[in-house]
Design a protein around this motif. Structure first.
Motif, PDB file in Angstrom:
ATOM      1  N   UNK A  32      56.391 -65.319  65.119  1.00  0.00           N
ATOM      2  CA  UNK A  32      57.130 -65.981  64.045  1.00  0.00           C
ATOM      3  C   UNK A  32      57.490 -67.381  64.531  1.00  0.00           C
ATOM      4  N   UNK A  33      56.840 -68.381  63.973  1.00  0.00           N
ATOM      5  CA  UNK A  33      57.028 -69.754  64.435  1.00  0.00           C
ATOM      6  C   UNK A  33      58.212 -70.381  63.713  1.00  0.00           C
ATOM      7  N   UNK A  34      59.115 -70.960  64.481  1.00  0.00           N
ATOM      8  CA  UNK A  34      60.247 -71.670  63.904  1.00  0.00           C
ATOM      9  C   UNK A  34      59.717 -72.835  63.061  1.00  0.00           C
ATOM     10  N   UNK A  35      60.103 -72.936  61.774  1.00  0.00           N
ATOM     11  CA  UNK A  35      59.554 -73.986  60.896  1.00  0.00           C
ATOM     12  C   UNK A  35      59.757 -75.395  61.443  1.00  0.00           C
ATOM     13  N   UNK A  36      60.917 -75.652  62.015  1.00  0.00           N
ATOM     14  CA  UNK A  36      61.177 -76.982  62.556  1.00  0.00           C
ATOM     15  C   UNK A  36      60.263 -77.265  63.747  1.00  0.00           C
ATOM     16  N   UNK A  37      60.047 -76.235  64.579  1.00  0.00           N
ATOM     17  CA  UNK A  37      59.149 -76.400  65.724  1.00  0.00           C
ATOM     18  C   UNK A  37      57.716 -76.643  65.253  1.00  0.00           C
ATOM     19  N   UNK A  38      57.305 -75.931  64.205  1.00  0.00           N
ATOM     20  CA  UNK A  38      55.953 -76.120  63.671  1.00  0.00           C
ATOM     21  C   UNK A  38      55.771 -77.534  63.129  1.00  0.00           C
ATOM     22  N   UNK A  39      56.780 -78.021  62.401  1.00  0.00           N
ATOM     23  CA  UNK A  39      56.685 -79.372  61.842  1.00  0.00           C
ATOM     24  C   UNK A  39      56.616 -80.420  62.936  1.00  0.00           C
ATOM     25  N   UNK A  40      57.318 -80.174  64.033  1.00  0.00           N
ATOM     26  CA  UNK A  40      57.376 -81.155  65.108  1.00  0.00           C
ATOM     27  C   UNK A  40      56.131 -81.132  65.995  1.00  0.00           C
ATOM     28  N   UNK A  41      55.566 -79.931  66.226  1.00  0.00           N
ATOM     29  CA  UNK A  41      54.524 -79.813  67.247  1.00  0.00           C
ATOM     30  C   UNK A  41      53.156 -79.347  66.739  1.00  0.00           C
ATOM     31  N   UNK A  42      53.071 -78.809  65.523  1.00  0.00           N
ATOM     32  CA  UNK A  42      51.799 -78.234  65.079  1.00  0.00           C
ATOM     33  C   UNK A  42      51.226 -78.888  63.828  1.00  0.00           C
ATOM     34  N   UNK A  43      51.913 -79.855  63.258  1.00  0.00           N
ATOM     35  CA  UNK A  43      51.505 -80.379  61.949  1.00  0.00           C
ATOM     36  C   UNK A  43      50.323 -81.347  62.028  1.00  0.00           C
ATOM     37  N   UNK A  44      50.179 -82.070  63.113  1.00  0.00           N
ATOM     38  CA  UNK A  44      49.148 -83.114  63.178  1.00  0.00           C
ATOM     39  C   UNK A  44      47.758 -82.503  63.390  1.00  0.00           C
ATOM     40  N   UNK A  45      46.751 -82.986  62.674  1.00  0.00           N
ATOM     41  CA  UNK A  45      45.382 -82.445  62.818  1.00  0.00           C
ATOM     42  C   UNK A  45      44.861 -82.537  64.248  1.00  0.00           C
ATOM     43  N   UNK A  46      45.149 -83.653  64.939  1.00  0.00           N
ATOM     44  CA  UNK A  46      44.642 -83.801  66.300  1.00  0.00           C
ATOM     45  C   UNK A  46      45.270 -82.779  67.252  1.00  0.00           C
ATOM     46  N   UNK A  47      46.514 -82.372  66.952  1.00  0.00           N
ATOM     47  CA  UNK A  47      47.153 -81.342  67.777  1.00  0.00           C
ATOM     48  C   UNK A  47      46.456 -80.005  67.572  1.00  0.00           C
ATOM     49  N   UNK A  48      46.168 -79.673  66.312  1.00  0.00           N
ATOM     50  CA  UNK A  48      45.494 -78.400  66.044  1.00  0.00           C
ATOM     51  C   UNK A  48      44.098 -78.383  66.670  1.00  0.00           C
ATOM     52  N   UNK A  49      43.443 -79.542  66.712  1.00  0.00           N
ATOM     53  CA  UNK A  49      42.121 -79.603  67.342  1.00  0.00           C
ATOM     54  C   UNK A  49      42.237 -79.356  68.846  1.00  0.00           C
ATOM     55  N   UNK A  50      43.297 -79.878  69.470  1.00  0.00           N
ATOM     56  CA  UNK A  50      43.525 -79.623  70.892  1.00  0.00           C
ATOM     57  C   UNK A  50      43.750 -78.133  71.146  1.00  0.00           C
ATOM     58  N   UNK A  51      44.484 -77.471  70.255  1.00  0.00           N
ATOM     59  CA  UNK A  51      44.739 -76.038  70.428  1.00  0.00           C
ATOM     60  C   UNK A  51      43.443 -75.237  70.293  1.00  0.00           C
ATOM     61  N   UNK A  52      42.569 -75.645  69.346  1.00  0.00           N
ATOM     62  CA  UNK A  52      41.276 -74.957  69.223  1.00  0.00           C
ATOM     63  C   UNK A  52      40.452 -75.134  70.494  1.00  0.00           C
ATOM     64  N   UNK A  53      40.476 -76.349  71.028  1.00  0.00           N
ATOM     65  CA  UNK A  53      39.718 -76.617  72.253  1.00  0.00           C
ATOM     66  C   UNK A  53      40.285 -75.825  73.423  1.00  0.00           C
ATOM     67  N   UNK A  54      41.617 -75.712  73.483  1.00  0.00           N
ATOM     68  CA  UNK A  54      42.234 -74.934  74.560  1.00  0.00           C
ATOM     69  C   UNK A  54      41.861 -73.464  74.431  1.00  0.00           C
ATOM     70  N   UNK A  55      41.861 -72.943  73.205  1.00  0.00           N
ATOM     71  CA  UNK A  55      41.481 -71.546  72.991  1.00  0.00           C
ATOM     72  C   UNK A  55      40.053 -71.304  73.468  1.00  0.00           C
ATOM     73  N   UNK A  56      39.139 -72.229  73.136  1.00  0.00           N
ATOM     74  CA  UNK A  56      37.745 -72.074  73.573  1.00  0.00           C
ATOM     75  C   UNK A  56      37.648 -72.134  75.093  1.00  0.00           C
TER      76      UNK A  56
END
Length: 410
Positions: A316-340
């Protein structure tokens, strides 16, 4: 000293009630509830404290016979108010406390149905069970002179008496559920250590050293002096209790970590996150979580506040934390790369491999490690603070790390 249930000791109480009657220290009272209510109403109308009028105190035999013929069953009252000298309670905390008899009442000690009331049954029980000290709250000090009259009338030596100061809430008002009034079993359910609760309660009104708060049981036993207990009300401070528990928790983690594991395991089982009974594997996993959380565990319930994500399939992701750290497309791309990158690693998974994956990706993309660490923490835990990222990645395991990173990047 058996029997121990008051319902099984009725014959004892009635024997000593008769002794008080025979010695003139008690008398039968035939007043009805309606008559006593009328007396109270008159006192209220006059603006004075209510005290029994004493109408049955010196009732003649024929008067008693008339009441009994009318079907009235008497209660038994202790003769107090017509004493000619003050009753002095020698309190271990408060010193000599004098009670003028004219300010006291003649209390009922046995009801009309034959059952004794607290003050009388308590005196009989304490004497027959060889109690040497009675330690009660300050609100019971007014009972002490009545009990001393009973001890004297029965020819018994009273126990030493002490009346502890009242405990107030942080707002300095009567302690309530809102301000910290909880049962010990509730503290246990929240994961407080017994030695911490004992340490905290021992310092309610007693403080042997001005600059010291933390004591072990043996030190408390060796140091405690009831005469040094203060008379002013003590304040129950939940924040101080939690702080003290944190100190004792750190000691337990260092000396007996299995105790902390037991406490956290019970909290997790109560929350439905670990089965009951727990398997050896369940316990071993909880032990790893406890080790990772370390000093963050002030109380057992903190395993939920800081580590619930270790025991759930999803986060369960805290909404404020998600807005601060997960909202940007480049951040999500980094997370996909880290998962791979994590998924592609070879056999074995530990803290070092987790750190290698994060820092290697940061170097490859030319970004700071923090640009990956903070979003990864939110993706894996739902929180912005918690244990070290690489340690928690190791405990979560490669599969869950990959799954959560990809879910956050979707």
């Amino acid at each position: 000293y058996a029997p121990y249930r008051q319902s099984e000791r009725l014959a004892l109480y009635l024997r000593y009630a008769q002794a008080l009657l025979d010695r003139g220290a008690a008398y039968p009272c035939y007043c009805t509830p309606e008559e006593l209510a009328a007396e109270r109403e008159r006192a209220r109308a006059q603006g004075v404290p209510y005290r029994y009028s004493g109408r049955c105190r010196d009732l003649a035999p024929e008067g008693r016979a008339a009441f009994e013929a009318a079907g009235r069953r008497p209660a038994l009252r202790l003769r107090v108010a017509d004493r000619t000298h003050p009753i002095v309670v020698h309190d271990l905390i408060r010193g000599a406390v004098s009670f003028p008899p004219e300010h006291l009442d003649d209390p009922i000690i046995v009801r009309s149905d034959g059952w004794p009331l607290y003050n009388f049954a308590n005196v009989v029980d304490d004497h027959l069970m060889a109690i040497t000290h009675t330690i009660r709250g300050a609100q019971h000090l007014s009972n002490a002179p009545k009990q001393l009259v009973m001890y004297e009338a029965l020819g018994w030596t009273p126990p030493a008496m002490a009346h502890l100061p009242e405990i107030l809430g942080p707002d300095r008002k009567k302690l309530s559920k809102r301000t910290g009034a909880v049962a010990v079993r509730e503290l246990a359910a929240q994961g407080y250590l017994p030695e911490a609760v004992l340490n905290f309660l021992a310092l309610m009104g007693w403080h042997p050293e001005a600059d010291r708060e933390v004591y072990g049981l043996e030190e408390l036993v060796r140091t405690f002096d009831i005469a040094a207990v203060g008379r002013s009300p003590a304040v129950f401070d939940p924040a101080k209790l939690t702080w003290l528990n944190g100190v004792h928790m750190r000691r337990a983690l260092a000396d007996h970590p299995e105790r902390v594991v037991d406490i956290c395991l019970r909290v997790l089982q109560d929350a439905g996150l670990v089965p009951r009974p727990a398997s050896a594997a369940d316990r071993a996993y909880v032990a790893r979580v406890v080790e990772v959380l370390g000093d963050r565990l002030k109380v057992g319930a903190d395993v939920l506040a800081y580590g619930d994500f270790f025991f759930t399939d999803t986060v369960r992701v805290d909404p404020q934390a998600a807005a601060q750290h997960l909202a940007r497309p480049e951040t999500r791309e980094l997370l996909r790369a880290l998962a791979d990158r994590v998924a592609a690693q070879g056999d074995g998974w530990d803290r070092a491999k987790a750190e290698e994956a994060v820092r290697g990706l940061a170097a490859e993309r030319g970004v700071s490690s923090r640009a990956i660490i903070h979003p990864a923490r939110v993706a894996l835990t739902g929180k912005t603070v918690g244990p070290g990222l690489f340690e928690l990645m190791e405990v979560l395991g490669r599969e869950r790390v990959v799954q959560r990173l990809r879910a956050a990047a979707a």
